[in-house]
Scaffold this motif. Structure first.
Motif, mmCIF file in Angstrom:
data_model
loop_
_atom_site.group_PDB
_atom_site.id
_atom_site.type_symbol
_atom_site.label_atom_id
_atom_site.label_comp_id
_atom_site.label_asym_id
_atom_site.label_seq_id
_atom_site.Cartn_x
_atom_site.Cartn_y
_atom_site.Cartn_z
ATOM 1 N N MET A 1 -4.196 16.713 17.060
ATOM 2 C CA MET A 1 -5.188 17.652 16.548
ATOM 3 C C MET A 1 -5.985 17.082 15.375
ATOM 4 O O MET A 1 -7.002 17.647 14.984
ATOM 5 C CB MET A 1 -4.516 18.960 16.147
ATOM 6 N N HIS A 2 -5.517 15.975 14.801
ATOM 7 C CA HIS A 2 -6.228 15.331 13.700
ATOM 8 C C HIS A 2 -6.286 13.821 13.918
ATOM 9 O O HIS A 2 -5.322 13.225 14.384
ATOM 10 C CB HIS A 2 -5.523 15.587 12.360
ATOM 11 N N ALA A 3 -7.425 13.226 13.565
ATOM 12 C CA ALA A 3 -7.526 11.773 13.461
ATOM 13 C C ALA A 3 -7.037 11.363 12.077
ATOM 14 O O ALA A 3 -7.215 12.084 11.095
ATOM 15 C CB ALA A 3 -8.963 11.332 13.680
ATOM 16 N N HIS A 4 -6.412 10.192 12.023
ATOM 17 C CA HIS A 4 -5.822 9.718 10.774
ATOM 18 C C HIS A 4 -6.417 8.373 10.395
ATOM 19 O O HIS A 4 -6.574 7.489 11.237
ATOM 20 C CB HIS A 4 -4.302 9.579 10.958
ATOM 21 N N GLY A 5 -6.770 8.220 9.113
ATOM 22 C CA GLY A 5 -7.230 6.949 8.590
ATOM 23 C C GLY A 5 -6.548 6.662 7.264
ATOM 24 O O GLY A 5 -6.274 7.579 6.487
ATOM 25 N N GLU A 6 -6.260 5.393 6.988
ATOM 26 C CA GLU A 6 -5.562 5.032 5.757
ATOM 27 C C GLU A 6 -5.998 3.659 5.271
ATOM 28 O O GLU A 6 -6.348 2.779 6.058
ATOM 29 C CB GLU A 6 -4.047 5.045 5.965
ATOM 30 N N VAL A 7 -5.968 3.488 3.937
ATOM 31 C CA VAL A 7 -6.228 2.205 3.285
ATOM 32 C C VAL A 7 -5.190 2.049 2.185
ATOM 33 O O VAL A 7 -5.017 2.947 1.354
ATOM 34 C CB VAL A 7 -7.648 2.128 2.689
ATOM 35 N N THR A 8 -4.496 0.894 2.169
ATOM 36 C CA THR A 8 -3.429 0.657 1.207
ATOM 37 C C THR A 8 -3.555 -0.745 0.650
ATOM 38 O O THR A 8 -3.765 -1.705 1.391
ATOM 39 C CB THR A 8 -2.044 0.822 1.863
ATOM 40 N N LEU A 9 -3.423 -0.869 -0.660
ATOM 41 C CA LEU A 9 -3.390 -2.167 -1.327
ATOM 42 C C LEU A 9 -1.972 -2.391 -1.841
ATOM 43 O O LEU A 9 -1.432 -1.562 -2.582
ATOM 44 C CB LEU A 9 -4.388 -2.203 -2.479
ATOM 45 N N ILE A 10 -1.349 -3.507 -1.427
ATOM 46 C CA ILE A 10 0.061 -3.770 -1.723
ATOM 47 C C ILE A 10 0.192 -5.066 -2.508
ATOM 48 O O ILE A 10 -0.459 -6.073 -2.191
ATOM 49 C CB ILE A 10 0.876 -3.898 -0.419
ATOM 50 N N THR A 11 1.057 -5.047 -3.517
ATOM 51 C CA THR A 11 1.402 -6.247 -4.276
ATOM 52 C C THR A 11 2.924 -6.392 -4.284
ATOM 53 O O THR A 11 3.643 -5.414 -4.508
ATOM 54 C CB THR A 11 0.892 -6.171 -5.721
ATOM 55 N N SER A 12 3.397 -7.623 -4.016
ATOM 56 C CA SER A 12 4.842 -7.856 -4.004
ATOM 57 C C SER A 12 5.121 -9.340 -4.161
ATOM 58 O O SER A 12 4.219 -10.183 -4.057
ATOM 59 C CB SER A 12 5.461 -7.360 -2.691
ATOM 60 N N ALA A 13 6.404 -9.651 -4.376
ATOM 61 C CA ALA A 13 6.842 -11.031 -4.313
ATOM 62 C C ALA A 13 6.930 -11.453 -2.854
ATOM 63 O O ALA A 13 6.979 -10.618 -1.947
ATOM 64 C CB ALA A 13 8.198 -11.185 -4.995
ATOM 65 N N THR A 14 6.917 -12.760 -2.590
ATOM 66 C CA THR A 14 7.049 -13.236 -1.217
ATOM 67 C C THR A 14 8.487 -13.092 -0.735
ATOM 68 O O THR A 14 9.435 -13.035 -1.524
ATOM 69 C CB THR A 14 6.619 -14.710 -1.121
ATOM 70 N N ASP A 15 8.663 -13.039 0.574
ATOM 71 C CA ASP A 15 9.976 -12.809 1.165
ATOM 72 C C ASP A 15 10.881 -14.036 1.139
ATOM 73 O O ASP A 15 12.097 -13.915 1.189
ATOM 74 C CB ASP A 15 9.820 -12.358 2.625
ATOM 75 N N SER A 16 10.316 -15.224 1.093
ATOM 76 C CA SER A 16 11.090 -16.450 1.292
ATOM 77 C C SER A 16 12.205 -16.595 0.261
ATOM 78 O O SER A 16 11.950 -16.634 -0.954
ATOM 79 C CB SER A 16 10.169 -17.665 1.216
ATOM 80 N N GLY A 17 13.436 -16.675 0.761
ATOM 81 C CA GLY A 17 14.581 -16.929 -0.094
ATOM 82 C C GLY A 17 14.985 -15.789 -0.998
ATOM 83 O O GLY A 17 15.796 -15.972 -1.907
ATOM 84 N N ARG A 18 14.460 -14.602 -0.790
ATOM 85 C CA ARG A 18 14.783 -13.464 -1.641
ATOM 86 C C ARG A 18 15.500 -12.384 -0.840
ATOM 87 O O ARG A 18 15.157 -12.120 0.311
ATOM 88 C CB ARG A 18 13.517 -12.854 -2.268
ATOM 89 N N THR A 19 16.466 -11.749 -1.481
ATOM 90 C CA THR A 19 17.147 -10.607 -0.861
ATOM 91 C C THR A 19 16.816 -9.304 -1.564
ATOM 92 O O THR A 19 17.157 -8.234 -1.059
ATOM 93 C CB THR A 19 18.669 -10.818 -0.874
#
Length: 267
Positions: free
Chosen positions: A148-166
């Motif tokens: 019944m509704h169309a959905h739109g989204e915009v997100t800006l994400i900042t993080s550390a990289t995944d390599s070697g991290r838990t």
């Protein structure tokens, strides 16, 4: 008489009960009986709530990589019992992402069994395997609330990289707009907010916790406050296959499927 309102811009479901004035002894039982239709309806409709939670880092998957996850979100005051009583309502989303190239991936999110959203994530500051802190743009479109509704989204994400991290912290800003697709659907204002979370483990097997704070004006007036605090948790590496495997009957003497190899047949 009682009216039950379930969260979501389109779902306003009346459920009426005629009952005598409750006595102190029966007060608890009566409140439990009144709340029961909410949770039954949530199980059938998935509550059709806005997909506030993000649960992804700024690092896209590489080409050929895939990941799956299940997101559990609680929306405060998602269901209105009466003018003075509201209940929090849960929603359950499933998402699968696949790498496209050296700096972007694409995902499919099933929103509370009532919608589907396709998202595209692209790292802005370099290729996927670049070290250090990364920033990515996530955009998506689809439908929610049973189409019944169309959905739109915009997100800006900042993080550390995944390599070697838990343990990987992440944060960002998110904007969501829902547009009616039918004459019966109500219009809604944009939802804008910030979020932050931490993932423990890897994309192949881990858990992340997240907290978002959004300005979201309820189109149906279900909340007294337009500021919504949304906690959520995601289980990474948990696919539909693994989630429902125990519910699928097996022949007598058959061994469980080996999920690590991705098989659905007995060996």
């Amino acid at each position: 008489m009682m009216t039950v309102s379930v969260c979501g811009p389109t779902l306003l479901v009346p459920v009426s009960f005629m009952s005598p004035r409750p006595t102190p002894r029966s007060h608890c039982l009566l409140r439990t009986a009144r709340a029961l239709p909410l949770f039954l309806l949530a199980a059938l409709t998935g509550t059709a709530c806005t997909p506030y939670a993000v649960h992804t880092t700024a690092q896209p998957l590489l080409r050929g990589e895939t990941s799956s996850g299940t997101i559990f979100t609680v929306v405060p005051a998602g269901a209105k019992i009466d003018d003075s009583t509201s209940h929090a309502m849960p929603s359950l989303d499933w998402e699968r992402r696949s790498g496209l190239d050296d700096r972007s991936d694409v995902g499919l999110r099933i929103n509370s069994a009532s919608g589907a959203i396709v998202t595209y994530k692209r790292r802005l500051d370099g290729p996927t395997n670049k070290g250090g802190v990364g920033t990515a743009l996530l955009v998506g479109a689809g439908f929610v609330n049973l189409g019944m509704h169309a959905h739109g989204e915009v997100t800006l994400i900042t993080s550390a990289t995944d390599s070697g991290r838990t343990v990987i912290p992440y944060a960002g800003v998110r904007a969501i707009q829902i547009v009616p697709l039918s004459t019966d659907a109500v219009s809604d204002k944009p939802t804008i907010g910030v979020f932050g979370g931490t993932r423990f483990g890897s994309r192949e097997g881990g858990v992340s916790v997240e907290l978002g704070v959004f300005y979201d004006r309820s189109a149906l007036g279900l909340r007294r406050n337009d500021l919504v605090v949304v906690p959520s948790v995601a289980f990474h590496g948990l696919s539909f296959k693994r989630l429902f495997a125990d519910a699928i009957p097996r022949a007598p003497g058959a061994r469980p499927c080996a999920f690590a190899s991705g098989c659905l047949r007995n060996r």
